[in-house]
Design an enzyme around this catalytic site. Structure first.
Site, PDB file in Angstrom:
ATOM      1  N   GLU A  45       0.713  -1.302  -0.076  1.00  0.00           N
ATOM      2  CA  GLU A  45       0.054  -0.065  -0.058  1.00  0.00           C
ATOM      3  C   GLU A  45       1.006   1.352  -0.059  1.00  0.00           C
ATOM      4  O   GLU A  45       0.375   2.354  -0.006  1.00  0.00           O
ATOM      5  CB  GLU A  45      -1.007  -0.030   1.239  1.00  0.00           C
ATOM      6  CG  GLU A  45      -2.267  -0.845   0.919  1.00  0.00           C
ATOM      7  CD  GLU A  45      -1.796  -2.213   0.690  1.00  0.00           C
ATOM      8  OE1 GLU A  45      -2.273  -2.814  -0.211  1.00  0.00           O
ATOM      9  OE2 GLU A  45      -1.236  -2.973   1.769  1.00  0.00           O
ATOM     10  N   ASN A  67      -0.654  -7.681  -3.685  1.00  0.00           N
ATOM     11  CA  ASN A  67      -1.327  -6.810  -4.756  1.00  0.00           C
ATOM     12  C   ASN A  67      -0.177  -5.842  -5.670  1.00  0.00           C
ATOM     13  O   ASN A  67       0.838  -5.539  -4.767  1.00  0.00           O
ATOM     14  CB  ASN A  67      -2.393  -5.793  -4.080  1.00  0.00           C
ATOM     15  CG  ASN A  67      -1.614  -4.876  -3.152  1.00  0.00           C
ATOM     16  OD1 ASN A  67      -1.248  -5.299  -2.033  1.00  0.00           O
ATOM     17  ND2 ASN A  67      -1.458  -3.677  -3.288  1.00  0.00           N
ATOM     18  N   ASP A  86      -7.753  -5.719  -5.389  1.00  0.00           N
ATOM     19  CA  ASP A  86      -6.935  -5.986  -4.020  1.00  0.00           C
ATOM     20  C   ASP A  86      -6.984  -7.578  -3.489  1.00  0.00           C
ATOM     21  O   ASP A  86      -6.819  -7.755  -2.332  1.00  0.00           O
ATOM     22  CB  ASP A  86      -7.137  -4.799  -2.861  1.00  0.00           C
ATOM     23  CG  ASP A  86      -5.875  -5.013  -1.792  1.00  0.00           C
ATOM     24  OD1 ASP A  86      -4.760  -5.300  -1.936  1.00  0.00           O
ATOM     25  OD2 ASP A  86      -6.414  -5.322  -0.654  1.00  0.00           O
TER      26      ASP A  86
END
Length: 600
Positions: A192, A276, A318
């Site tokens: 992230e 991801n 995701d």
């Protein structure tokens, strides 16, 4: 009476292959009195041959003793037990305790890392840690700030430490480590924050780096041989990763490796998954984004990839691929197979040949999954192995961002990192699942090192037209891709399961219950509410001739981030706060190990 370790658990732990594995780990695993590795064994089966506690007497379980970790955040992973010693870890600041089971759990030593608390701000989904590992008389901790520490198992003395990443760029660590042969495998988190994911093997003796393999990038960084590394039986070809990204996007492409590892000593292969691609906004990264969302099989000595398989090309939701790879020998279509079974975040349960990477089964393990109609299983098709995306649930249309509603599963997947278990006695896999859907709105985002690089707003809710709850605990036949039975739960089942020779399966719930069910039928046999919600993994050991069951409780993780971090905005916690707001009606923060046993 204790059963001999059967099937794959025996094949992957016996002394006949000890020369290929780490002898100290192999010896500890082969004695079922211990819980010597987070995954139960190298095969990640989370199965114990102990049977003193069985389906007939489990109803009599009582709390034997408890231990407080002193930390009020999410407690994932489990303690280790080696002989008479238990090693307990905690979330940030990652304190480690060594307890003497011969002296009523006396604290023999305590290790308190000195970490900069600013690392908390770059930890994605709570300050969790998934546990310690053990080998060669040392206990290994991967700290939140990416420092890997080797501690003397008897004294707690630091033998060596090494920094595996840079929190200033968003690199952190939440996973356990895997000792194998003379090396220690270490992961990195931070998808992230736009980091470039990798796994690294360090030499156990002194902490020097043996090899590092990235998930995305050029072949020399991936440790790929373009002609020998295969995908579905065919060579991947030159620069297979960077050719699937636009420009240099791969340099901040994610593919982090914060899940679990398994190891087959006979094949000398390590298995794990990548997470991801960065950003969560798919329109900003055209292409398949290889090799995010991928299962890797790597040579343990060199790190060179033997085969890969990407579950979710060009991920739009995701659906990280980091969940555990469970190794089990099974008969499929009348043929004995060395299989790898993987329950992906994307809602599909995969069975592959772990030697060749051949795809054998790919089926939904929650009927609510709607983003795909399934995987193309025709080897002659140009889309062989790819999931067919339902256009309605795509989060981009014609290269444009779309506010997509009703996607199942939600971003936390039909199952997140909470590991499943496999029983060689029943041949079934026991899977803790999330029964959750989402609305997903991508938006444009710019990359700045050390700053969130998400690019999507989410909201989560129970799957509609169902039992109204947010979780199920299921038994799965991986040879056919079928659910054998399913137990509905009010909240996601975020606890790792444990199967035993006593014909029981244990798991925990987000409200805080430890539950025991019949491994054949799913009938509930026992439950006890611990002081806080459970996101830890159930373990078992034997001491003084008595079998014990242990579980860490302490609500948190992604599902419990609202409680753990005091968040109230429904869209915070990457969409989980609103979806799990009712948790506060059932549990509060905690940090406790609860150990159970039968009465004398």
């Amino acid at each position: 009476m204790r059963y001999l370790m059967p099937t794959a658990a025996l094949l992957l732990a016996t002394s006949s292959v000890g020369v290929l594995a780490n002898d100290s780990v192999t010896a500890a695993i082969s004695d079922s009195k211990n819980w010597a590795i987070q995954t139960g064994d190298y095969a990640n089966q989370r199965y114990s041959a102990l049977d003193q506690i069985n389906k007939d007497n489990v109803k009599n379980l009582q709390v034997a003793w408890t231990f407080s970790t002193g930390v009020l955040r999410g407690h994932e992973g489990s303690p280790l037990v080696i002989g008479n010693m238990m090693y307990v870890h905690a979330p940030f600041p990652n304190t480690v305790y060594a307890l003497d089971l011969d002296q009523d759990g006396k604290i023999v030593w305590k290790y308190e890392p000195q970490q900069d608390p600013t690392v908390i701000g770059v930890m994605c989904c709570d300050t969790v840690n998934r546990g310690l590992s053990y080998a060669d008389g040392m206990v290994f901790l991967s700290q939140a700030d990416t420092t890997v520490v080797a501690l003397d198992a008897k004294s707690g003395e630091v033998k060596w430490s090494v920094k595996n990443g840079d929190p200033a760029k968003g690199e952190t660590a939440t996973a356990t480590t895997l000792p194998f042969k003379d090396k220690l495998l270490v992961s990195i988190s931070g998808g992230e924050f736009g980091v470039q994911g990798h796994v690294t093997a360090y030499n156990i003796k002194d902490g020097s780096m043996a090899w590092r393999a990235y998930s995305v990038g050029p072949d020399d960084q991936l440790l790929f041989d373009p002609e020998k590394t295969t995908v579905l039986g065919k060579p991947v070809g030159k620069d297979s990763s960077i050719a699937s990204w636009e420009g240099d996007q791969w340099k901040i492409g994610g593919g982090t490796t914060w899940g679990w590892y398994s190891y087959d000593p006979e094949l000398n292969l390590i298995y794990y998954g990548s997470g991801n691609p960065s950003t969560w906004n798919p329109s900003q990264r055209p292409g398949d984004n290889k090799w995010s969302m991928t299962i890797f099989a790597r040579d343990a000595d060199t790190g060179v990839a033997k085969w890969v398989y990407q579950m979710t090309p060009h991920d739009e939701w995701d659906f990280d691929g980091v969940n555990e790879m469970i190794l089990a020998d099974q008969k499929i279509d009348g043929k004995d197979r060395k299989t790898l079974v993987h329950f992906d975040r994307n809602g599909l349960g995969y069975t592959l040949d772990r030697e060749t990477g051949e795809l054998l089964v790919a089926q939904k393990y929650d009927p609510a999954v709607n983003w795909t109609t399934g995987v193309d299983m025709d080897p002659n098709s140009p889309t062989y192995g790819r999931p067919s995306v339902v256009a309605q649930y795509s989060t981009q249309q014609n290269g444009e961002d779309v506010n997509t509603t009703g996607v199942c599963p939600a971003a936390l997947g039909t199952k997140d990192q909470q590991p499943a278990a496999f029983s060689p006695k029943t041949g079934l896999f026991y899977v803790p699942t999330n029964h959750v859907c989402m609305d997903y709105e991508p938006f444009r985002v710019s990359y700045t090192a050390g700053q969130p690089y998400v690019g999507a707003t989410l909201s989560m809710f129970p799957a509609p037209d169902s039992h109204g709850g947010m979780g199920n605990f299921i038994a799965w036949d991986a040879t056919k891709g079928e659910i054998k039975w399913s137990l509905p739960e009010q909240f996601s089942v975020w606890s790792g399961a444990l199967a035993t020779a006593g014909d029981i399966v244990f798991y925990g719930t987000l409200e805080g219950y430890l539950k025991a069910v019949d491994s054949e039928t799913g009938e509930e046999l026992y439950k006890f509410k611990t002081p806080s919600g459970i996101i830890g993994n159930v373990m078992t050991y034997e001491h003084g001739g008595k079998q014990y069951i242990g579980i860490l409780s302490g609500v948190g993780g992604w599902a419990g981030i609202g409680l753990a971090a005091g968040l109230t905005n429904p869209n915070e916690g990457l969409g989980a706060v609103g979806g799990y707001s009712a948790l506060s009606d059932y549990t509060a923060l905690g940090g406790q190990l609860t150990v159970f046993a039968l009465p004398n």
